[in-house]
Design an enzyme around this catalytic site. Structure first.
Site, mmCIF file in Angstrom:
data_model
loop_
_atom_site.group_PDB
_atom_site.id
_atom_site.type_symbol
_atom_site.label_atom_id
_atom_site.label_comp_id
_atom_site.label_asym_id
_atom_site.label_seq_id
_atom_site.Cartn_x
_atom_site.Cartn_y
_atom_site.Cartn_z
ATOM 1 C CD1 TRP A 1 -2.271 -2.190 1.662
ATOM 2 C CD2 TRP A 1 -3.048 -1.068 -0.116
ATOM 3 N NE1 TRP A 1 -3.325 -2.897 1.134
ATOM 4 C CE2 TRP A 1 -3.830 -2.247 0.058
ATOM 5 C CE3 TRP A 1 -3.346 -0.213 -1.173
ATOM 6 C CZ2 TRP A 1 -4.882 -2.585 -0.800
ATOM 7 C CZ3 TRP A 1 -4.403 -0.549 -2.033
ATOM 8 C CH2 TRP A 1 -5.148 -1.706 -1.842
ATOM 9 C CG ASP B 1 -3.454 4.088 3.748
ATOM 10 O OD1 ASP B 1 -4.566 3.942 4.308
ATOM 11 O OD2 ASP B 1 -3.135 3.461 2.711
ATOM 12 C CE LYS C 1 -8.901 -2.882 3.163
ATOM 13 N NZ LYS C 1 -8.184 -1.978 2.276
HETATM 14 C C1 PLP Z 1 -7.592 -1.434 1.282
HETATM 15 C C2 PLP Z 1 -6.532 -0.423 1.442
HETATM 16 C C3 PLP Z 1 -6.398 0.664 0.558
HETATM 17 C C4 PLP Z 1 -7.276 0.829 -0.658
HETATM 18 O O1 PLP Z 1 -8.544 1.207 -0.324
HETATM 19 P P1 PLP Z 1 -9.653 1.462 -1.469
HETATM 20 O O2 PLP Z 1 -10.775 1.999 -0.634
HETATM 21 O O3 PLP Z 1 -9.947 0.161 -2.108
HETATM 22 O O4 PLP Z 1 -9.133 2.460 -2.408
HETATM 23 C C5 PLP Z 1 -5.404 1.566 0.799
HETATM 24 N N1 PLP Z 1 -4.573 1.452 1.834
HETATM 25 C C6 PLP Z 1 -4.658 0.418 2.709
HETATM 26 C C7 PLP Z 1 -3.703 0.336 3.859
HETATM 27 C C8 PLP Z 1 -5.642 -0.547 2.528
HETATM 28 O O5 PLP Z 1 -5.739 -1.562 3.392
#
Ligand code: PLP
Length: 359
Positions: A102, A171, A195
């Site tokens: 990521w 993030d 998540k």
């Molecule tokens: C799932 C995830 C993303 C991507 O998220 P989307 O909503 O599908 O764009 C980005 N960063 C992390 C750490 C993730 O787990």
């Protein structure tokens, strides 16, 4: 009804109570005669939901006045570029920590917009880990420092956030609301909802308002944080049903005792699972111990064949979604807030059984 234990990394399991509540008021929302997803986002019913969700998250995360909470679309992935568009000015450089898949995607997108310095690179190391403060090579006057608090694919989580003079951008897609947090340590926090927050379709951004003012004139209105701050995330039609579910999740979190209680439960769940992994050579953890994620527990068995069998037999027993990400293989048990302790206990019991039958 047959609700299994769903260990999927995302979209992920939601609290059963939340789904039941949504089901109960799906057709007739609070006597309105229609579903919350059928009504105007400017009407009184949705407006109350929107405001309550914002207020609950502000309370849960203890978000100071000078920060805005935004609900945006395009997932966390859009944030990879939107952050750079808004905060990385001409002639500036942004520091990025690469700690895995990521982080890499965030770096790739930001590099399209501006100049990126890799402050630390541990993204391809196995066992996987996060960067340590002493290895960071920070740029003077960086626009910001970006990190990913929990690498969802590898299962490596930041335990102590990096320090620099630049605003910290993080993030938190896969661990927001899983532990207590000092929001003042950050310039911007973002997270895709699917998540640990709710269903897909919305990303939450927490931004220090003065940083949003950096935006260059060339950025379109819809992609400016200032636009959404000024309009309380109602500049255009927000993803109303997703935000409604986020609101229900925020109420559920408050009822459960907030982030302190969540953190204690998450620590307990993860410790039990890692203990089961460490108790035998039959399983081996993927992440360096000091960075083991409390959310995505990754481990391996001796062969891919054995892993396949493990995943199939677990699934047949109602323990689903344990297959590791396609890019890395192995096993991944995602144990977000909504995964009950009983689910982790059931997984551990299965692991012991499987070992006895296959060792
Ligand atoms: C799932 C995830 C993303 C991507 O998220 P989307 O909503 O599908 O764009 C980005 N960063 C992390 C750490 C993730 O787990």
């Amino acid at each position: 009804m047959n609700r299994i234990y769903n260990f999927s990394a995302g979209p992920a399991t939601l609290p059963t109570e939340v789904l039941e509540e949504a089901q109960a008021e799906l057709l007739d929302y609070q006597g309105s005669g229609m579903s919350i997803m059928e009504m105007s986002h400017r009407g009184k019913y949705y407006d109350a939901v929107h405001k309550e969700a914002l207020a609950n998250f502000r309370e849960l995360l203890n978000v100071p006045e000078e920060y805005a909470i935004l609900f945006l679309q395009g997932g966390a992935t859009t944030q990879f570029s939107q952050i750079a568009m808004n905060l990385l000015g001409e002639g500036q450089v942004a520091d990025y920590i690469n700690a895995g898949a990521w982080s890499k995607k965030a770096i790739k997108e930001a590099s399209i917009i501006g100049k990126v310095n890799i402050a630390a690179d541990c993204g391809s190391e196995i066992p996987t880990r996060q960067a340590r403060q002493e290895e960071l090579k920070l740029s003077p006057n960086a626009a910001y420092l970006h990190c990913c608090s929990n690498e969802t694919i590898s299962g490596a989580q930041i335990k102590e956030f990096p320090k620099s003079d630049a605003p910290l951008v993080c993030d938190m897609s896969s661990d927001i609301l899983s532990r207590r947090l000092n929001v003042s340590d950050f310039g911007l926090i973002y997270a895709g909802a699917q998540k640990n927050l709710g269903p897909a379709g919305v990303a939450m951004v927490i931004i220090r308002k003065d940083l949003a003012e950096r935006v260059p004139d060339s950025v379109p209105e819809m992609l400016r944080y200032t636009t959404h701050i000024a309009n309380d995330s109602m500049f255009n039609t927000p993803p109303t049903f997703s935000i409604y579910l986020l609101c229900l999740v925020s109420r559920w979190l408050k009822k459960k005792g907030g982030l302190e209680a969540m953190e204690a439960q998450n620590d307990r769940k993860a410790a039990e699972l890692y203990e089961a992994i460490d108790a035998t050579d039959f399983y081996s953890g993927t992440a360096v111990k000091e960075f083991r994620s409390t959310m995505n527990v990754t481990f391996r068995l001796a062969t891919e064949e054995l892993e396949k069998k493990f995943i199939a037999e677990a699934s047949a027993k109602g323990l689903d979604g344990l297959k590791g990400h396609r890019s890395v293989g192995g096993i991944r048990a995602s144990i977000y807030n909504a995964m009950p302790e009983a689910g982790v206990d059931a997984l551990i019991a299965f692991m012991k059984e499987f070992e006895q039958a296959n060792a």
